[in-house]
Design a protein around this motif. Structure first.
Motif, PDB file in Angstrom:
ATOM      1  N   PHE A 276       0.822  -1.221   0.000  1.00 48.52           N
ATOM      2  CA  PHE A 276       0.000   0.000   0.000  1.00 48.52           C
ATOM      3  C   PHE A 276       0.855   1.270   0.000  1.00 48.52           C
ATOM      4  O   PHE A 276       0.390   2.317   0.431  1.00 48.52           O
ATOM      5  CB  PHE A 276      -0.951  -0.026   1.205  1.00 48.52           C
ATOM      6  CG  PHE A 276      -2.060  -1.044   1.077  1.00 48.52           C
ATOM      7  CD1 PHE A 276      -3.314  -0.675   0.593  1.00 48.52           C
ATOM      8  CD2 PHE A 276      -1.850  -2.374   1.416  1.00 48.52           C
ATOM      9  CE1 PHE A 276      -4.334  -1.610   0.458  1.00 48.52           C
ATOM     10  CE2 PHE A 276      -2.863  -3.323   1.285  1.00 48.52           C
ATOM     11  CZ  PHE A 276      -4.111  -2.940   0.806  1.00 48.52           C
ATOM     12  N   HIS A 277       2.088   1.169  -0.494  1.00 45.88           N
ATOM     13  CA  HIS A 277       2.976   2.342  -0.536  1.00 45.88           C
ATOM     14  C   HIS A 277       2.330   3.442  -1.397  1.00 45.88           C
ATOM     15  O   HIS A 277       1.800   3.161  -2.472  1.00 45.88           O
ATOM     16  CB  HIS A 277       4.330   1.921  -1.131  1.00 45.88           C
ATOM     17  CG  HIS A 277       5.381   2.971  -1.046  1.00 45.88           C
ATOM     18  ND1 HIS A 277       5.472   4.016  -1.942  1.00 45.88           N
ATOM     19  CD2 HIS A 277       6.387   3.147  -0.154  1.00 45.88           C
ATOM     20  CE1 HIS A 277       6.489   4.791  -1.614  1.00 45.88           C
ATOM     21  NE2 HIS A 277       7.058   4.288  -0.523  1.00 45.88           N
ATOM     22  N   PRO A 278       2.394   4.697  -0.957  1.00 47.64           N
ATOM     23  CA  PRO A 278       1.699   5.761  -1.700  1.00 47.64           C
ATOM     24  C   PRO A 278       2.203   5.971  -3.123  1.00 47.64           C
ATOM     25  O   PRO A 278       1.424   6.344  -4.006  1.00 47.64           O
ATOM     26  CB  PRO A 278       1.933   7.017  -0.856  1.00 47.64           C
ATOM     27  CG  PRO A 278       2.893   6.651   0.216  1.00 47.64           C
ATOM     28  CD  PRO A 278       3.010   5.167   0.282  1.00 47.64           C
ATOM     29  N   GLU A 279       3.492   5.751  -3.383  1.00 48.41           N
ATOM     30  CA  GLU A 279       4.034   5.999  -4.726  1.00 48.41           C
ATOM     31  C   GLU A 279       4.340   4.713  -5.487  1.00 48.41           C
ATOM     32  O   GLU A 279       4.108   4.629  -6.678  1.00 48.41           O
ATOM     33  CB  GLU A 279       5.362   6.792  -4.623  1.00 48.41           C
ATOM     34  CG  GLU A 279       5.234   8.156  -3.955  1.00 48.41           C
ATOM     35  CD  GLU A 279       4.439   9.133  -4.805  1.00 48.41           C
ATOM     36  OE1 GLU A 279       4.569   9.078  -6.044  1.00 48.41           O
ATOM     37  OE2 GLU A 279       3.677   9.950  -4.236  1.00 48.41           O
TER      38      GLU A 279
ATOM     39  N   PRO B  86      -4.306  -0.732  -4.524  1.00 51.58           N
ATOM     40  CA  PRO B  86      -3.957  -0.422  -3.130  1.00 51.58           C
ATOM     41  C   PRO B  86      -3.625   1.061  -2.925  1.00 51.58           C
ATOM     42  O   PRO B  86      -3.924   1.618  -1.856  1.00 51.58           O
ATOM     43  CB  PRO B  86      -2.739  -1.309  -2.850  1.00 51.58           C
ATOM     44  CG  PRO B  86      -2.207  -1.706  -4.198  1.00 51.58           C
ATOM     45  CD  PRO B  86      -3.387  -1.737  -5.113  1.00 51.58           C
ATOM     46  N   ALA B  87      -3.022   1.708  -3.951  1.00 47.57           N
ATOM     47  CA  ALA B  87      -2.688   3.136  -3.810  1.00 47.57           C
ATOM     48  C   ALA B  87      -3.963   3.952  -3.596  1.00 47.57           C
ATOM     49  O   ALA B  87      -4.033   4.810  -2.710  1.00 47.57           O
ATOM     50  CB  ALA B  87      -1.952   3.631  -5.052  1.00 47.57           C
ATOM     51  N   LEU B  88      -4.984   3.655  -4.410  1.00 44.95           N
ATOM     52  CA  LEU B  88      -6.219   4.433  -4.294  1.00 44.95           C
ATOM     53  C   LEU B  88      -6.964   4.102  -3.004  1.00 44.95           C
ATOM     54  O   LEU B  88      -7.536   4.987  -2.358  1.00 44.95           O
ATOM     55  CB  LEU B  88      -7.121   4.183  -5.504  1.00 44.95           C
ATOM     56  CG  LEU B  88      -6.582   4.722  -6.831  1.00 44.95           C
ATOM     57  CD1 LEU B  88      -7.607   4.514  -7.944  1.00 44.95           C
ATOM     58  CD2 LEU B  88      -6.220   6.207  -6.732  1.00 44.95           C
TER      59      LEU B  88
ATOM     60  N   ARG C  83      -6.276  12.929  -5.427  1.00 44.26           N
ATOM     61  CA  ARG C  83      -5.557  12.958  -6.688  1.00 44.26           C
ATOM     62  C   ARG C  83      -5.424  11.536  -7.247  1.00 44.26           C
ATOM     63  O   ARG C  83      -5.066  10.611  -6.526  1.00 44.26           O
ATOM     64  CB  ARG C  83      -4.167  13.534  -6.405  1.00 44.26           C
ATOM     65  CG  ARG C  83      -3.361  14.009  -7.576  1.00 44.26           C
ATOM     66  CD  ARG C  83      -2.095  14.727  -7.061  1.00 44.26           C
ATOM     67  NE  ARG C  83      -1.468  13.974  -5.957  1.00 44.26           N
ATOM     68  CZ  ARG C  83      -0.537  13.037  -6.120  1.00 44.26           C
ATOM     69  NH1 ARG C  83      -0.117  12.714  -7.315  1.00 44.26           N
ATOM     70  NH2 ARG C  83      -0.016  12.424  -5.080  1.00 44.26           N
ATOM     71  N   VAL C  84      -5.727  11.396  -8.523  1.00 42.30           N
ATOM     72  CA  VAL C  84      -5.604  10.097  -9.193  1.00 42.30           C
ATOM     73  C   VAL C  84      -4.734  10.308 -10.426  1.00 42.30           C
ATOM     74  O   VAL C  84      -4.839  11.342 -11.086  1.00 42.30           O
ATOM     75  CB  VAL C  84      -6.994   9.537  -9.593  1.00 42.30           C
ATOM     76  CG1 VAL C  84      -6.870   8.105 -10.083  1.00 42.30           C
ATOM     77  CG2 VAL C  84      -7.956   9.600  -8.419  1.00 42.30           C
ATOM     78  N   TRP C  85      -3.863   9.345 -10.712  1.00 45.11           N
ATOM     79  CA  TRP C  85      -2.868   9.536 -11.774  1.00 45.11           C
ATOM     80  C   TRP C  85      -3.434   9.279 -13.168  1.00 45.11           C
ATOM     81  O   TRP C  85      -4.244   8.374 -13.364  1.00 45.11           O
ATOM     82  CB  TRP C  85      -1.692   8.573 -11.594  1.00 45.11           C
ATOM     83  CG  TRP C  85      -0.941   8.732 -10.311  1.00 45.11           C
ATOM     84  CD1 TRP C  85      -1.139   9.672  -9.338  1.00 45.11           C
ATOM     85  CD2 TRP C  85       0.129   7.896  -9.855  1.00 45.11           C
ATOM     86  NE1 TRP C  85      -0.253   9.476  -8.314  1.00 45.11           N
ATOM     87  CE2 TRP C  85       0.539   8.399  -8.597  1.00 45.11           C
ATOM     88  CE3 TRP C  85       0.791   6.787 -10.379  1.00 45.11           C
ATOM     89  CZ2 TRP C  85       1.572   7.812  -7.856  1.00 45.11           C
ATOM     90  CZ3 TRP C  85       1.815   6.196  -9.665  1.00 45.11           C
ATOM     91  CH2 TRP C  85       2.202   6.716  -8.404  1.00 45.11           C
ATOM     92  N   GLY C  86      -2.908  10.045 -14.130  1.00 45.82           N
ATOM     93  CA  GLY C  86      -3.220   9.795 -15.537  1.00 45.82           C
ATOM     94  C   GLY C  86      -4.558  10.390 -15.936  1.00 45.82           C
ATOM     95  O   GLY C  86      -5.084  11.294 -15.288  1.00 45.82           O
TER      96      GLY C  86
END
Ligand SMILES: NC(=O)C1=CN([C@@H]2O[C@H](COP(=O)(O)OP(=O)(O)OC[C@H]3O[C@@H](n4cnc5c(N)ncnc54)[C@H](OP(=O)(O)O)[C@@H]3O)[C@@H](O)[C@H]2O)C=CC1
Ligand SMILES: C[C@H]1O[C@H](OP(=O)(O)OP(=O)(O)OC[C@H]2O[C@@H](n3cnc4c(=O)[nH]c(N)nc43)[C@H](O)[C@@H]2O)[C@@H](O)[C@@H](O)C1=O
Length: 320
Positions: free
Chosen positions: A184-187, A193-195, A211-214
């Motif tokens: 669950f690491h943030p990066e 798991p990130a979300l 914030r969500v990527w892409g």
């Protein structure tokens, strides 16, 4: 020869099985499944106890322990950012681990080995759904080509040892996985798991947006790790072929749909903000898992069910 040496995998409950990477997402699910089925002689080593990148240590371990079966679920693993940021580690560590384990297993009389690859082995623009024969038909997705090249080498190593030595080494190609014991690491983690963590922390802190990527448009196929563990045991018991085997759920969602679903399961009511400076990665990678289905294996955990189960686990184990 010991009495059970010719027994089938499922009957051989006291066989010594080395599950490499048993504390990770996949390895821990395989251990749970094997224990549930009554296997009682699992051989387990933490990274600290046995560094699989060290050839002499791996050779000594196999020579001392002589496992009968090996399930190789130890690897350097991460999401799109980690793959893109640490290309040297992703190619080198994975080549080292898999080469050491596969070669030592063969040399020390292991009866059967299962190697785990990943759906990123396929070309970025492979026809969808992706069949096993799409391997090596086009360029890879640049964000994870280093990891993919190592995984392709693992498949080829299993095939080469089967062809030259008639040794029973098989490969499974799982789609994107999730479940208990995920990272669950943030990066550096994968998207799911990130979300989950980001929505949970936003809910707890009362944040208004996440914030969500892409762009949210890429499509991904998700499989709960307990389904994968079931498939791994199924392959150990039922498959001994040259070709690697796709293991997927057959269901895909956009990252936007995934984000909305995780948000709902976690109970975060704020807004999503898309960070388009972050890479999307491959646009789509739905695997065709009909080869495995034709042998008699199908998944049975839906994405919603799996997310609820994983969030329960997260709350019990990793809540901040
Ligand atoms: N997660 C996913 O979505 C997918 C995973 N896969 C494949 O499944 C397999 C398992 O992945 P997953 O469970 O997610 O990964 P994890 O990162 O959760 O687990 C990997 C395990 O390998 C161990 N490990 C790493 N390096 C070494 C080393 N040098 N020596 C000994 N042990 C080591 C780790 O131990 P430690 O943490 O102590 O370093 C950890 O227990 C991999 O082959 C991966 O490619 C395939 C498709 C998708
Ligand atoms: C299993 C597989 O995993 C990796 O490939 P990937 O499928 O691209 O993995 P991912 O889970 O990291 O991202 C999926 C999508 O989701 C988006 N996304 C949104 N928000 C977050 C976010 O917060 N974190 C992450 N990681 N991604 C996010 C992200 O931008 C991308 O579009 C490979 O490295 C490869 O090696 C491999 O085998």
């Amino acid at each position: 020869m010991e009495e059970t040496s010719n027994a089938s995998f499922m009957e051989d409950k006291s066989a010594k099985i080395f599950v490499a990477g048993h504390r990770g997402l996949v390895g821990s699910a395989i251990v749970r499944k094997l224990q549930y089925l009554g296997f009682n002689n699992l051989l387990l080593r933490t990274h600290k106890e046995l560094d699989l990148t060290c050839q002499s240590d791996v050779e000594k371990f196999f020579s001392d322990e002589k496992p009968k079966y090996v399930i190789l679920s130890a690897a350097k693993v991460g999401g799109i950012h980690a793959n893109n940021t640490y290309p040297a580690e992703f190619i080198a560590v994975n080549l080292q681990i898999q080469t050491n384990v596969i070669d030592s297993a063969y040399k020390n009389g292991v009866k059967k080995l299962l190697f785990l690859g990943s759906s990123c082995i396929y070309p970025k623009f492979a026809p969808q759904p992706i069949t096993e024969d799409a391997l090596l038909t086009g360029p890879l997705e640049p964000t994870n080509e280093w990891y993919a090249i190592a995984k392709i080498a693992g498949i080829k190593m299993c095939q080469a040892y089967r062809l030259q030595y008639n040794w029973d080494a098989i490969s499974g190609m799982p789609t994107n996985l999730y479940g208990p014991n995920d990272n669950f690491h943030p990066e550096n983690s994968h998207v799911l798991p990130a979300l989950m963590r980001r929505f949970h922390e936003a809910k707890v802190s009362g944040a208004k947006e996440v914030r969500v990527w892409g762009t949210g448009s890429p499509l991904r196929e998700f499989l709960h790790v307990d389904d994968l563990a079931d498939a791994v045991v199924f392959l150990m018991a039922n498959y001994s072929g040259l070709v690697h085997m796709n293991v997927g759920s057959g269901k895909e969602v956009t990252i936007k749909e995934l984000a909305e679903l995780v948000k709902e399961v976690v109970g975060f009511y704020g807004e999503l903000v898309w960070d388009i400076m972050k890479p999307d990665g491959t646009p789509r990678k739905l695997m065709d898992s009909s080869k495995l289905a034709s042998l008699g294996w199908v998944p049975n955990i839906s994405l919603r069910e799996g997310l609820i189960d994983t969030y329960k686990w997260y709350l019990q184990n990793l809540r901040q």
